[in-house]
Write an enzyme that holds these catalytic residues in place. Structure first.
Site, mmCIF file in Angstrom:
data_model
loop_
_atom_site.group_PDB
_atom_site.id
_atom_site.type_symbol
_atom_site.label_atom_id
_atom_site.label_comp_id
_atom_site.label_asym_id
_atom_site.label_seq_id
_atom_site.Cartn_x
_atom_site.Cartn_y
_atom_site.Cartn_z
ATOM 1 C CD GLU A 35 -3.006 -0.835 -0.070
ATOM 2 O OE1 GLU A 35 -2.974 0.230 -0.713
ATOM 3 O OE2 GLU A 35 -3.778 -1.764 -0.362
ATOM 4 C CE1 TYR A 118 -6.727 2.697 0.397
ATOM 5 C CE2 TYR A 118 -4.337 2.958 0.475
ATOM 6 C CZ TYR A 118 -5.465 2.332 -0.036
ATOM 7 O OH TYR A 118 -5.325 1.309 -0.945
ATOM 8 C CG ASP A 136 -7.563 4.417 -2.932
ATOM 9 O OD1 ASP A 136 -8.796 4.457 -3.171
ATOM 10 O OD2 ASP A 136 -6.786 3.620 -3.502
#
Length: 355
Positions: A35, A118, A136
């Protein structure tokens, strides 16, 4: 926002999601690293970086103990080097506070360096099945179209509102699948710049923007301020099979990375010769190179370059420069790909980089 989007989105994801290396297990460490890498970088570009990083540093403990230069070298080409520095800071904290395992708690994840709402939501929901949203840019675009909301998605207040709305409809079973479905829909179907593939979208019937023909106008993003332009002259100083590099300051843009020596402004050959004389460098040949441009978040480098071929140098008189074998640069020294255009003159390759 209606709960009716949940079931069709999850069913669509099960049948249409991409096979990605960090999705092969629910390993929270893999999810975390992927991520961070995926922020402002395409999935296909991230794959080899992720696989190299995990192969070299397979655990949180390995990241915590990794020498900084090796860590930066592993991140070379991804840009935004503060992100990997924060990964290491977080890894140290995880070792000290959680015995090397990312905490299965959204708020504890939020406390770690470099992990925002996020990333915390992605780790918590995908790895630990905690029912929290992960919002996101892809998700903001999808939701702004489904709800036909024309607020600026770059505003924190808009993101916070979307997180709250999704929190109300978040399924308690497989919340990670729901979050990934929203992300994947934004990546594959509800794509930006008015190019949405509405004909294959699983929630077309629930999309207000589709119903009213406003998909191309959404989402709304306020135009960012112009980047600062900096002009630079890049020097590829070659001493036989060696090339000159220098370490950037510990703070600021590309902190701690190695770079080709460069000077402010666009200098002509006469000015380059004046610089070499002041620096006690005796050039055998000076060759003008092509211009190049590299864009960071808030600054843009407009570069011109020169190859300066020199006889053997007394490097003790030039303490800020390192003369190293080009093969060693590739293996050991993290050089940002902002210098990509000049890598060929160093007899080496640098990967593509954003940021």
């Amino acid at each position: 926002m209606t709960e009716e989007i949940v079931k069709p989105l999850m069913e669509w994801y099960e049948n249409n999601h991409r096979i990605l290396p960090w999705r092969e297990s629910k390993n929270p460490y893999y999810i975390w690293i992927s991520e961070i890498m995926l922020q402002q970088t395409r999935v296909e570009a991230v794959k080899p970086y992720f696989e190299r990083f995990i192969r070299t540093l397979p655990t949180v403990e390995a990241v915590a103990k990794c020498p900084e230069e090796q860590l930066l070298k592993l991140w070379e080409g991804l840009g935004y080097y503060n992100r990997v520095k924060n990964i290491q800071k977080a890894a140290v904290s995880i070792m000290e506070r959680y015995d090397g395992k990312l905490p299965a708690d959204y708020y504890q994840l939020l406390e770690l360096p470099g992990i925002g709402s996020y990333t915390a939501g992605a780790i918590a929901s995908i790895a630990y099945d905690i029912a929290v949203p992960a919002v996101d840019g892809n998700v903001l675009r999808v939701i702004s179209r489904i709800t036909e909301n024309d607020e600026d998605i770059l505003k924190q207040s808009v993101k916070t509102r979307v997180e709250k709305e999704l929190g109300r409809i978040m399924p308690t079973e497989q919340p990670g699948i729901f979050n990934q479905a929203l992300m994947e829909l934004g990546a594959l179907v509800c794509i930006p710049n008015g190019m949405a593939k509405c004909e294959v979208c699983p929630v077309t019937k629930l999309c207000k923007a589709y119903a009213h023909g406003t998909v191309p106008q959404l989402p709304v993003k306020k135009k960012s301020k112009e980047r600062r332009l900096e002009k630079k002259t890049v020097l590829v100083i070659r001493d036989g099979d060696k090339v000159a590099i220098r370490k950037r300051p510990a703070r600021g843009l590309l902190a701690g990375m190695y770079e080709l020596p460069n000077l402010e402004g666009h200098l002509n050959e006469e000015q380059i010769l004046e610089w070499t004389e002041k620096y006690q460098i005796m050039p055998l040949q000076v060759q003008r190179l092509e211009n190049s441009r590299h864009i960071f978040s808030h600054v843009e480098w407009e570069m011109t370059g020169y190859v300066i071929r020199v006889a053997e140098l007394d490097i003790t008189k030039k303490k800020d420069l390192l003369f190293v074998e080009t093969a060693d640069v590739e293996k050991q020294y993290p050089v940002p790909a902002a210098f990509h255009a000049y890598a060929a003159y160093m007899n080496m390759k640098l990967g593509p980089e954003k940021g």
